[in-house]
Write a protein that holds these residues in place. Structure first.
Motif, PDB file in Angstrom:
ATOM      1  N   LEU A   1      43.121  44.986  36.386  1.00  0.00           N
ATOM      2  CA  LEU A   1      41.886  44.212  36.314  1.00  0.00           C
ATOM      3  C   LEU A   1      41.858  43.134  37.390  1.00  0.00           C
ATOM      4  N   VAL A   2      43.040  42.571  37.682  1.00  0.00           N
ATOM      5  CA  VAL A   2      43.136  41.471  38.650  1.00  0.00           C
ATOM      6  C   VAL A   2      44.118  41.848  39.749  1.00  0.00           C
ATOM      7  N   TYR A   3      43.708  41.634  40.991  1.00  0.00           N
ATOM      8  CA  TYR A   3      44.607  41.766  42.141  1.00  0.00           C
ATOM      9  C   TYR A   3      44.819  40.375  42.717  1.00  0.00           C
ATOM     10  N   GLU A   4      46.068  40.040  43.035  1.00  0.00           N
ATOM     11  CA  GLU A   4      46.348  38.708  43.561  1.00  0.00           C
ATOM     12  C   GLU A   4      47.458  38.784  44.601  1.00  0.00           C
ATOM     13  N   ASP A   5      47.220  38.131  45.734  1.00  0.00           N
ATOM     14  CA  ASP A   5      48.226  37.985  46.782  1.00  0.00           C
ATOM     15  C   ASP A   5      48.376  36.491  47.034  1.00  0.00           C
ATOM     16  N   ARG A   6      49.350  35.888  46.373  1.00  0.00           N
ATOM     17  CA  ARG A   6      49.493  34.436  46.447  1.00  0.00           C
ATOM     18  C   ARG A   6      49.912  33.971  47.830  1.00  0.00           C
ATOM     19  N   ALA A   7      50.674  34.786  48.544  1.00  0.00           N
ATOM     20  CA  ALA A   7      51.111  34.389  49.885  1.00  0.00           C
ATOM     21  C   ALA A   7      49.919  34.198  50.818  1.00  0.00           C
ATOM     22  N   LYS A   8      48.897  35.015  50.657  1.00  0.00           N
ATOM     23  CA  LYS A   8      47.704  34.919  51.502  1.00  0.00           C
ATOM     24  C   LYS A   8      46.586  34.119  50.836  1.00  0.00           C
ATOM     25  N   GLY A   9      46.760  33.778  49.564  1.00  0.00           N
ATOM     26  CA  GLY A   9      45.728  33.027  48.866  1.00  0.00           C
ATOM     27  C   GLY A   9      44.525  33.876  48.494  1.00  0.00           C
ATOM     28  N   LEU A  10      44.753  35.138  48.148  1.00  0.00           N
ATOM     29  CA  LEU A  10      43.664  36.060  47.826  1.00  0.00           C
ATOM     30  C   LEU A  10      43.702  36.437  46.349  1.00  0.00           C
ATOM     31  N   ARG A  11      42.512  36.582  45.778  1.00  0.00           N
ATOM     32  CA  ARG A  11      42.416  37.007  44.380  1.00  0.00           C
ATOM     33  C   ARG A  11      41.138  37.815  44.195  1.00  0.00           C
ATOM     34  N   LYS A  12      41.244  38.876  43.396  1.00  0.00           N
ATOM     35  CA  LYS A  12      40.087  39.717  43.093  1.00  0.00           C
ATOM     36  C   LYS A  12      40.115  40.069  41.615  1.00  0.00           C
ATOM     37  N   GLU A  13      39.027  39.800  40.926  1.00  0.00           N
ATOM     38  CA  GLU A  13      38.933  40.141  39.506  1.00  0.00           C
ATOM     39  C   GLU A  13      37.772  41.107  39.295  1.00  0.00           C
TER      40      GLU A  13
END
Length: 615
Positions: free
Chosen positions: A343-355
């Motif tokens: 449901l959620v994609y997150e790449d904390r190193a790049k500061g990206l989030r998709k819900e």
């Protein structure tokens, strides 16, 4: 003729027969490999035949075995037998697996996931042959689902666990030379075998087609994994094993062998011509135990100097056929693959989030780096302080991957590559100075879906030029994003590696020379980005290629010397500059002077420190 002569002749004939049989079908694979870390190996159809012979051999080698079987009682009995006779300390798990039920495949994969271990090898061995026409509970032709569709679903569901393992992992699919009999892949497998056309020919065709699908899927997956497209690049390799004719219960529905009288009449001939289950399992064991990565298609594993690629149906190499089979399989398994999509994609190193907000599954194929996407963008917030083309305005627009020249647009492309068609998601891009950018985006359609390995040499060269140009544009302000483009450009060219071995008559000598020159330029571009980000040791790693050149360029020498200087390798930096006439270059001469002065300062500082310490 005396009795002694008769005995001699019989012994001679027996010896010759044994040697001929051993040479052609009875070769055993010898390996002393042990699994020191209890690597997890999953085997389907392990209660008889090749599967049972495989686990019998593996259980004594220290691995953690998972057996998938239709009957838990039979599986547990096999487990007890293995522990009693082969290895009492072995770890053997038994889970129910009914391949005629895709829900059972899901439950089996979940049972494995709950073990909390990465998988070293998945062996899709279970299969049926010559079964009467019937439908599974999922509505598919029985042979097609058991032999192909269920292994397809199981492989995709276990792929994340295979990729989690450090080092290599392997998928081994047991196939058959029968797949070569299919001259044209049917549009709909459901028409191959039905009650209305239940003939010997249609039952054979159902088996042949199911194995063609399995080989085609294996080939497609092997390409995706080896090129880093589709699923993320990993150490997972895919192998098809053709064991030949083996004496197993798979023939229990075949009249000539199901009839006890006919079976025993053939017995003497079958002993000579047909492999035992242990002999049939040797190709599988080779693919699992070999220290070196086996080839894609394995039939005669002992002939390592010869390829078995000629045993593959040419249809497997036709992209249209493979893609059609994959697409149909994905649609047939869509309900059982949907839950794998987070449901959620997150790449904390790049500061990206998709819900994900909404989604209607039609395909699980995400956009590649070489695709064009029709998207709808709306509800954009906090973007005013940033340069962006993709988030300017609202409504539908086309986004061609690999054309972004601002950080925000590059991040939008990265988020888009995590979406599926008909998915609507809320995206967030974290920024350091101006708050988070948020927007809603719906992926409507993907066009022009391609992979790097599908490019011609000329198109790969043009694509690399485009990526390089984008990198040059972004380098002054955004070296990290520039490096990403330069890496893509290098990837395009290296997909044709080794470039120097390309045929000038086919690709053109000018194209080959331009590819070689561009690759060296891109390597210099990458090193410049790394130096600008103070990643000097990585820059030196990239610049290793100049050590093999007789006349390296002034720019390459300068950057290597600069990187060496920044990590205090003063003598090495001076040696690097002295490979050229550095005095003729204002930039190199200035660097040489700075290195000498800094080295002297460091030497003086060290001398003063020693005097202070020891008087």
């Amino acid at each position: 003729m005396g009795l002694l002569s008769m005995c001699g002749i019989l012994v001679g004939l027996g010896s010759v027969s044994y040697c001929v049989r051993w040479y052609y079908i009875g070769r055993l694979y010898e390996s002393r490999r042990k699994f020191e870390k209890q690597e997890l190996i999953v085997v389907t159809g392990a209660t008889s035949g090749i599967g049972l012979a495989t686990v019998t051999e593996l259980v004594g080698r220290g691995c953690h075995l998972v057996i998938g079987c239709r009957s838990l009682a039979t599986g547990r009995a096999i487990r007890e037998q293995l522990l009693l006779i082969r290895n009492p300390a072995a770890r053997v798990e038994v889970f129910e697996l009914r391949l005629e039920s895709l829900a059972s495949v899901v439950e089996f994969s979940e049972s494995i996931r709950l073990l909390g271990k990465p998988i070293y090898a998945l062996i899709n061995n279970a299969a049926v042959f010559y079964v009467p026409p019937k439908r599974t509970e999922n509505g598919h032709e029985y042979t097609y689902q058991v032999n192909y569709l269920a292994p397809y679903l199981l492989t995709l569901r276990l792929l994340p666990l295979l990729k989690q393992r450090e080092g290599e992992s392997r998928i081994v699919n047991v196939v058959s030379q029968a797949h070569r009999a299919i001259a044209e892949a049917p549009v709909d497998e459901s028409s191959i075998l039905t009650p209305s056309n239940d003939t010997v020919s249609s039952r054979f065709s159902a088996y042949q087609y199911s194995k063609l699908c399995l080989v085609s899927f294996s080939h497609q997956l092997a390409q995706l994994l080896s090129t880093g497209q589709g699923p993320p690049s990993s150490g997972v390799s895919v192998h098809c094993v053709d064991p030949g004719n083996v004496e197993t219960p798979i023939y229990r529905h075949f009249p000539p062998l199901a009839n006890p009288v006919l079976y025993y009449l053939q017995k003497p001939l079958r002993i000579f011509l047909i492999k035992t289950p242990r002999e049939g399992a040797q190709g599988v064991l080779y693919c699992v135990l070999s220290e070196e990565k086996p080839s894609f298609y394995v039939r005669r594993f002992w002939k390592t100097d010869q390829s078995d690629a000629g045993e593959i149906n040419p249809l497997v190499y036709q992209p249209a056929t493979g893609q059609a089979i994959w697409k149909r399989s994905r649609q047939q398994c869509s309900d059982f693959l949907l839950e794998m999509i987070p449901l959620v994609y997150e790449d904390r190193a790049k500061g990206l989030r998709k819900e994900r907000l909404s989604f209607k599954l039609t395909t699980v194929e995400k956009p590649t780096e070489l695709s064009r996407c029709l998207v709808a963008v709306y509800d954009v917030l906090n973007v005013e302080a940033h340069q962006t083309e993709y988030l300017t305005g609202t409504g539908e627009r086309w986004i061609t991957m690999g054309t972004a020249v601002t950080p925000v647009d590059c991040y939008v492309e990265l988020l888009l590559q995590q979406m599926l068609p008909n998915e609507e998601s809320r995206g967030t891009i974290h920024t350091k100075n101006h708050g988070d950018i948020s927007f809603t985006m719906k992926l409507i359609r993907i066009e022009g879906q391609q992979y790097y390995y599908e490019q011609t040499a000329t198109s790969a060269l043009e694509l690399a030029k485009r990526y390089k140009a984008n990198g040059v544009l972004m380098y002054p302000k955004y070296p990290a994003f520039a490096q990403a483009y330069f890496n893509r450009a290098a990837k395009c060219l290296l997909s044709w590696s080794p470039i120097e071995q390309l045929d000038p008559a086919i690709e053109g000598s000018g194209t080959i020379e331009e590819m070689q020159a561009l690759l060296q330029t891109i390597q210099l571009n990458i090193s410049a980005c790394l130096i600008k980000e103070h990643r000097y040791e990585e820059a030196l790693h990239v610049l290793r290629f100049i050590d093999q050149q007789e006349n390296p360029s002034e720019k390459a020498i300068y950057r290597k010397a600069l990187a060496q200087f920044r990590i205090n390798q003063f003598n090495e930096a001076i040696t690097t500059l002295e490979k050229i006439n550095y005095a003729a270059s204002k930039e190199c001469a200035a660097l040489y002077k700075q290195i000498v002065e800094t080295r002297q300062q460091e030497s003086n500082r060290y001398t003063a420190m020693v005097k202070k310490m020891f008087g």
